[in-house]
Design a protein around this motif. Structure first.
Motif, PDB file in Angstrom:
ATOM      1  N   PHE A  31       0.859  -1.191   0.000  1.00  0.00           N
ATOM      2  CA  PHE A  31       0.000   0.000   0.000  1.00  0.00           C
ATOM      3  C   PHE A  31       0.891   1.235   0.000  1.00  0.00           C
ATOM      4  CE2 PHE A  31      -2.576   3.251   2.238  1.00  0.00           C
ATOM      5  CZ  PHE A  31      -3.657   3.294   1.367  1.00  0.00           C
ATOM      6  N   TYR A  32       0.898   1.934  -1.119  1.00  0.00           N
ATOM      7  CA  TYR A  32       1.768   3.093  -1.307  1.00  0.00           C
ATOM      8  C   TYR A  32       0.916   4.222  -1.882  1.00  0.00           C
ATOM      9  CZ  TYR A  32       5.847   5.811  -2.883  1.00  0.00           C
ATOM     10  OH  TYR A  32       6.788   6.791  -3.078  1.00  0.00           O
ATOM     11  N   PRO A  33       0.391   5.120  -1.031  1.00  0.00           N
ATOM     12  CA  PRO A  33      -0.560   6.152  -1.456  1.00  0.00           C
ATOM     13  C   PRO A  33      -0.155   6.945  -2.698  1.00  0.00           C
ATOM     14  CG  PRO A  33      -0.470   6.095   0.917  1.00  0.00           C
ATOM     15  CD  PRO A  33       0.607   5.170   0.434  1.00  0.00           C
ATOM     16  N   PRO A  34       1.099   7.394  -2.841  1.00  0.00           N
ATOM     17  CA  PRO A  34       1.455   8.154  -4.044  1.00  0.00           C
ATOM     18  C   PRO A  34       1.248   7.364  -5.338  1.00  0.00           C
ATOM     19  CG  PRO A  34       3.077   8.542  -2.345  1.00  0.00           C
ATOM     20  CD  PRO A  34       2.203   7.431  -1.852  1.00  0.00           C
ATOM     21  N   ALA A  35       1.448   6.041  -5.297  1.00  0.00           N
ATOM     22  CA  ALA A  35       1.225   5.226  -6.490  1.00  0.00           C
ATOM     23  C   ALA A  35      -0.257   5.188  -6.849  1.00  0.00           C
ATOM     24  CB  ALA A  35       1.741   3.809  -6.260  1.00  0.00           C
ATOM     25  N   ILE A  36      -1.113   5.294  -5.834  1.00  0.00           N
ATOM     26  CA  ILE A  36      -2.558   5.339  -6.072  1.00  0.00           C
ATOM     27  C   ILE A  36      -2.946   6.713  -6.603  1.00  0.00           C
ATOM     28  CG2 ILE A  36      -4.826   5.185  -4.985  1.00  0.00           C
ATOM     29  CD1 ILE A  36      -3.512   3.296  -2.909  1.00  0.00           C
ATOM     30  N   THR A  37      -2.416   7.754  -5.987  1.00  0.00           N
ATOM     31  CA  THR A  37      -2.742   9.125  -6.363  1.00  0.00           C
ATOM     32  C   THR A  37      -2.224   9.463  -7.765  1.00  0.00           C
ATOM     33  OG1 THR A  37      -2.611   9.819  -4.051  1.00  0.00           O
ATOM     34  CG2 THR A  37      -2.517  11.551  -5.715  1.00  0.00           C
ATOM     35  N   ARG A  38      -0.972   9.104  -8.043  1.00  0.00           N
ATOM     36  CA  ARG A  38      -0.326   9.501  -9.291  1.00  0.00           C
ATOM     37  C   ARG A  38      -0.550   8.521 -10.436  1.00  0.00           C
ATOM     38  NH1 ARG A  38       0.221  14.683  -7.873  1.00  0.00           N
ATOM     39  NH2 ARG A  38       1.401  14.902  -5.920  1.00  0.00           N
ATOM     40  N   ARG A  39      -0.673   7.208 -10.100  1.00  0.00           N
ATOM     41  CA  ARG A  39      -0.762   6.203 -11.165  1.00  0.00           C
ATOM     42  C   ARG A  39      -2.055   5.403 -11.131  1.00  0.00           C
ATOM     43  NH1 ARG A  39       4.738   5.617  -9.450  1.00  0.00           N
ATOM     44  NH2 ARG A  39       4.352   3.603  -8.457  1.00  0.00           N
TER      45      ARG A  39
END
Length: 213
Positions: A31-39
């Protein structure tokens, strides 16, 4: 035929043990929030439950999941009949998503934040089971006694809230708290929507029996 609980447990164990020696698996599933937000990698809300920090983390989660999940699955099959397996899986997956929403909101652009493990979904299973069987004895580490589940639940949630506010230990306590809460809420929704079983009245009756009222 394997139970749903065993299927989830085996799948989680296989992928977790694979990830212990393969960093790419961890990076792809954590679970890596920036990967969800950006990708837009929304799958990470669920995939992170398939990996764990180390063998002890995995064993503790899967032991709790097996002990409580087996009981909950059997009772879902009784309460909901043919819908039982589907609703049981739904509770596990939906709780896993819900428990991470606060973490995502707080860290959606935090490149240093990562989280893994099935603790949120397992907490949902544990607390849904406790709500159905509040008098079931639950053991506490290092304390040689078992206490009624509903008492354990209050203690656990209180400690979890405190630890979440304190922070600094690299454990996602909010996921534990929101996982536990979502497990109870989903149980109530499922019972009132898909059966004639009243979980609240059942809970109250057992507490009254325990207290002698």
């Amino acid at each position: 035929m394997l139970s749903v609980t065993l299927i989830i447990l085996i799948l989680t164990a296989i992928i977790s043990f694979t990830a212990f020696s393969n960093r790419k698996v961890i990076d792809d599933l954590i679970f890596y929030p920036p990967a969800i937000t950006r990708r837009n990698q929304w799958y990470r809300f669920l995939s992170c439950a398939l990996i764990h920090a180390d063998p002890m983390h995995l064993i503790f989660n899967m032991w709790a999941f097996y002990m409580f999940g087996s009981m909950l699955e059997n009772n879902f099959n009784y309460i909901f009949e043919e819908k039982g397996p589907i609703l049981y899986v739904a509770l596990y997956l939906i709780s896993q998503i819900i428990c991470l929403i606060p973490s995502y909101v707080q860290n959606k652009d935090n490149y240093y934040y990562k989280s893994l493990g099935a603790s949120g979904a397992v907490s949902a299973v544990v607390f849904a089971t406790i709500f159905l069987f509040p008098l079931t004895g639950v053991g506490i580490i290092l304390i040689p006694i078992r206490i009624p589940g509903f008492i354990f639940g209050f203690i656990y949630l209180g400690i979890t809230m405190y630890m979440a506010r304190r922070g600094g230990d690299n454990i996602n306590h909010s996921a534990h708290f929101f996982g536990a809460a979502s497990g109870i809420v989903l149980l109530l929704i499922f019972c009132y929507a898909f059966s004639s079983f009243d979980p609240v009245q059942n809970f109250i009756s057992q507490i009254r029996m325990y207290t002698g009222l």
